[in-house]
Scaffold this active site. Structure first.
Site, mmCIF file in Angstrom:
data_model
loop_
_atom_site.group_PDB
_atom_site.id
_atom_site.type_symbol
_atom_site.label_atom_id
_atom_site.label_comp_id
_atom_site.label_asym_id
_atom_site.label_seq_id
_atom_site.Cartn_x
_atom_site.Cartn_y
_atom_site.Cartn_z
ATOM 1 N N GLY A 70 -16.359 -21.135 27.142
ATOM 2 C CA GLY A 70 -16.166 -21.066 25.700
ATOM 3 C C GLY A 70 -14.966 -21.876 25.216
ATOM 4 O O GLY A 70 -15.032 -22.541 24.179
ATOM 5 N N SER A 71 -13.881 -21.828 25.963
ATOM 6 C CA SER A 71 -12.669 -22.536 25.530
ATOM 7 C C SER A 71 -12.915 -24.042 25.441
ATOM 8 O O SER A 71 -12.536 -24.683 24.455
ATOM 9 C CB SER A 71 -11.508 -22.270 26.494
ATOM 10 O OG SER A 71 -11.231 -20.885 26.546
ATOM 11 N N ASN A 151 -13.655 -11.087 18.817
ATOM 12 C CA ASN A 151 -13.607 -10.527 20.166
ATOM 13 C C ASN A 151 -12.760 -9.262 20.277
ATOM 14 O O ASN A 151 -12.905 -8.504 21.225
ATOM 15 C CB ASN A 151 -13.123 -11.579 21.165
ATOM 16 C CG ASN A 151 -11.879 -12.301 20.714
ATOM 17 O OD1 ASN A 151 -11.845 -12.875 19.628
ATOM 18 N ND2 ASN A 151 -10.845 -12.277 21.532
ATOM 19 N N GLN A 179 -18.925 -14.160 21.588
ATOM 20 C CA GLN A 179 -19.168 -12.714 21.637
ATOM 21 C C GLN A 179 -20.560 -12.343 21.100
ATOM 22 O O GLN A 179 -20.924 -11.172 21.088
ATOM 23 C CB GLN A 179 -18.099 -11.958 20.834
ATOM 24 C CG GLN A 179 -16.713 -12.015 21.429
ATOM 25 C CD GLN A 179 -16.568 -11.207 22.715
ATOM 26 O OE1 GLN A 179 -17.323 -10.274 22.981
ATOM 27 N NE2 GLN A 179 -15.605 -11.571 23.538
ATOM 28 N N SER A 199 -20.394 -18.749 26.161
ATOM 29 C CA SER A 199 -19.829 -18.648 27.506
ATOM 30 C C SER A 199 -20.620 -17.635 28.337
ATOM 31 O O SER A 199 -20.854 -16.511 27.901
ATOM 32 C CB SER A 199 -18.369 -18.205 27.394
ATOM 33 O OG SER A 199 -17.826 -18.039 28.680
ATOM 34 N N HIS A 201 -19.980 -15.862 31.028
ATOM 35 C CA HIS A 201 -19.430 -14.618 31.573
ATOM 36 C C HIS A 201 -19.305 -13.502 30.541
ATOM 37 O O HIS A 201 -18.907 -12.381 30.854
ATOM 38 C CB HIS A 201 -18.104 -14.863 32.305
ATOM 39 C CG HIS A 201 -16.904 -15.079 31.447
ATOM 40 N ND1 HIS A 201 -15.975 -14.089 31.217
ATOM 41 C CD2 HIS A 201 -16.463 -16.162 30.780
ATOM 42 C CE1 HIS A 201 -15.011 -14.568 30.447
ATOM 43 N NE2 HIS A 201 -15.282 -15.826 30.168
ATOM 44 N N THR A 237 -19.831 -33.841 37.972
ATOM 45 C CA THR A 237 -21.104 -33.343 38.513
ATOM 46 C C THR A 237 -21.397 -31.968 37.943
ATOM 47 O O THR A 237 -20.528 -31.091 37.920
ATOM 48 C CB THR A 237 -21.033 -33.293 40.055
ATOM 49 O OG1 THR A 237 -20.697 -34.609 40.512
ATOM 50 C CG2 THR A 237 -22.357 -32.867 40.660
ATOM 51 N N CYS A 324 -6.111 -12.246 26.717
ATOM 52 C CA CYS A 324 -5.133 -13.332 26.645
ATOM 53 C C CYS A 324 -3.828 -12.842 26.044
ATOM 54 O O CYS A 324 -2.773 -13.392 26.312
ATOM 55 C CB CYS A 324 -5.670 -14.475 25.808
ATOM 56 S SG CYS A 324 -7.435 -14.713 25.967
HETATM 57 C C1 LIG Z 1 -13.949 -15.227 25.890
HETATM 58 C C2 LIG Z 1 -13.909 -15.969 24.612
HETATM 59 C C3 LIG Z 1 -13.631 -17.346 24.577
HETATM 60 C C4 LIG Z 1 -13.260 -18.106 25.818
HETATM 61 O O1 LIG Z 1 -14.352 -18.305 26.667
HETATM 62 P P1 LIG Z 1 -14.060 -18.748 28.190
HETATM 63 O O2 LIG Z 1 -15.421 -19.016 28.745
HETATM 64 O O3 LIG Z 1 -13.390 -17.598 28.834
HETATM 65 O O4 LIG Z 1 -13.226 -19.972 28.123
HETATM 66 C C5 LIG Z 1 -13.646 -17.981 23.364
HETATM 67 N N1 LIG Z 1 -13.936 -17.315 22.223
HETATM 68 C C6 LIG Z 1 -14.216 -15.998 22.214
HETATM 69 C C7 LIG Z 1 -14.545 -15.334 20.931
HETATM 70 C C8 LIG Z 1 -14.204 -15.283 23.404
HETATM 71 O O5 LIG Z 1 -14.472 -13.980 23.379
#
Ligand SMILES: *Cc1c(COP(=O)(O)O)cnc(C)c1O
Length: 395
Positions: A70-71, A151, A179, A199, A201, A237, A324
């Site tokens: 996500g970042s 989040n 989210q 993202s 995870h 890759t 964070c």
């Molecule tokens: C977790 C999160 C991110 C970051 O995603 P990563 O895959 O951990 O870099 C960005 N935005 C929101 C709203 C998130 O909850």
């Protein structure tokens, strides 16, 4: 009892995601850029995952760009829109005060490069107002970026309405939907979304993989120089196993979405009702326009960190803000954005429920929080001042 209630920080990988990952690591090891059979097989499987993901959010496969999460997707979306704006002399960006740091810190960087950023208020309910957003749009606005779901407090933003306003004004619209993807229905076409970050995870896929949806025709810049992977927009890759595993996790989450929502909503509301019985406490964020998995409370006269440690001893994993920000002493920027005072924001708890959470677990959580809050208040000097009338209660 062991309860993992920090699913907004990360989720446990699903069985399907793990099975796919293992299968790919063993059997789909070719480099998708290689010309021989096993390379081309990996390429085929990669494109299969892209099609699967595109279909779920109603995009075209070529509009999906795989990232490390996500970042990275947020960074790439914002920097690309800024570069495109700069070429046209448009250097104004609209966002909100409670975005994820991946967005806020990128905006800071852009401000240092001469961009002007308007951060819209999110009010006490934690929801952006569309009329205020529309009023903030200027001739030189090159981007609107508003998250789909916050989040920390789980509030759901009026993304469809924002998309319509942006389209009407011809302004690019990005949403950090990390989210939301896998948890709420997303239709990038119907919702007029130009760019969207996700993202794996956060929906039971692996860490370190995600994607950026980029509407056809929107210019995108690569952050990483190198090979021509991802149509030249993301060198390196491809994480084939991670990407396939993400597609498997997403398909499963989306398939179960309605059922999960129906199951979790009463569990969430049971916890909210239970925690509301604690004196001098308050729910953060709108009670209705929020994720079915999110509970966020502030308790006066305690430290969120102590609460977390004692909850951990009772087998409950929770969070005091976003992962964070916990570990730093700054109060959550999200809670400050909805108007919570510093001292109250410090005493906050976020529970983000898993799909299998039960009413029995809800009751265990309620009892544990009640007991710990009252225990911590027992030797809190702040609480003593409040009860003795030397300080005024805020909540
Ligand atoms: C977790 C999160 C991110 C970051 O995603 P990563 O895959 O951990 O870099 C960005 N935005 C929101 C709203 C998130 O909850």
């Amino acid at each position: 009892m062991n309860i993992y209630a920090d699913n907004a920080a990360t989720t446990k990988m699903s069985k399907a995601a793990i099975a796919t990952m293992l299968d790919y690591m063993e059997n789909v090891y070719g480099n998708p850029s290689s010309l021989y059979g096993i390379g081309q097989y990996a390429k085929e499987k990669l494109e299969e995952a892209r099609e699967q993901i595109a279909r779920i959010i109603n995009a075209q496969p070529r509009e999906i760009l795989f990232t490390s999460g996500g970042s990275e997707a947020d960074n790439q979306a914002l920097l690309s829109a800024a570069a495109a704006g700069e070429r046209k002399g448009k250097k104004h960006i609209i966002s909100t005060a409670f975005e994820h740091h991946a967005v806020l810190h990128t905006l800071k960087k852009l401000e240092e490069r001469g961009f002007e950023v308007t951060l819209l208020p999110v009010h006490t309910n934690g929801i952006v107002r569309v009329d205020e957003l529309e009023a903030a749009i200027r001739e030189d606005t090159c981007l609107v970026t508003v998250m789909t779901v916050n989040n920390e407090i789980g509030t759901i933003q009026p993304i469809t309405e924002i998309g319509a306003v942006c389209r009407r004004h011809g302004v690019l619209f990005h949403t950090d939907a990390v989210q939301a993807v896998g948890h709420l229905p997303i239709d990038v076409a119907a919702q007029n979304i130009d760019m969207l970050s996700a993202s794996a995870h956060k929906f039971h896929g692996p860490k370190g993989v995600g994607f950026l949806y980029v509407k056809k025709g929107v210019r995108i810049q690569n952050l990483i120089e190198g090979g021509a992977q991802e149509r030249g927009k993301r060198a390196g890759t491809e994480n084939v196993a991670g990407i396939a595993s993400m597609a498997a996790a997403l398909s499963e989450s989306v398939e179960n979405m309605e059922q999960t929502k129906a199951r979790l909503t009463p569990v969430r509301d049971r916890i909210i009702k239970g925690l509301n019985e604690i004196p001098h406490s308050a729910l953060n964020g709108d009670p209705d326009q929020r994720m079915y998995s999110n509970v966020n409370f502030s308790f006066e006269g305690i430290e969120g960190e102590s609460l977390l440690i004692l909850l951990d001893r009772k087998g409950i994993c929770a969070s005091s803000g976003s992962a964070c920000t916990s570990g730093s002493l700054d109060p959550s920027h999200v809670l400050l954005a909805i108007g919570r005072k510093h001292e109250v924001a410090h005493g906050s708890l976020r529970l983000s429920l898993g799909e299998d959470a039960t009413a029995e677990e809800a009751d265990y959580i309620i009892d544990a929080v009640k007991e710990i809050v009252s225990y911590l208040r027992g030797f809190s000097p702040v609480w003593r001042d409040l009860t003795e009338g030397k300080k005024e209660f805020i909540l």
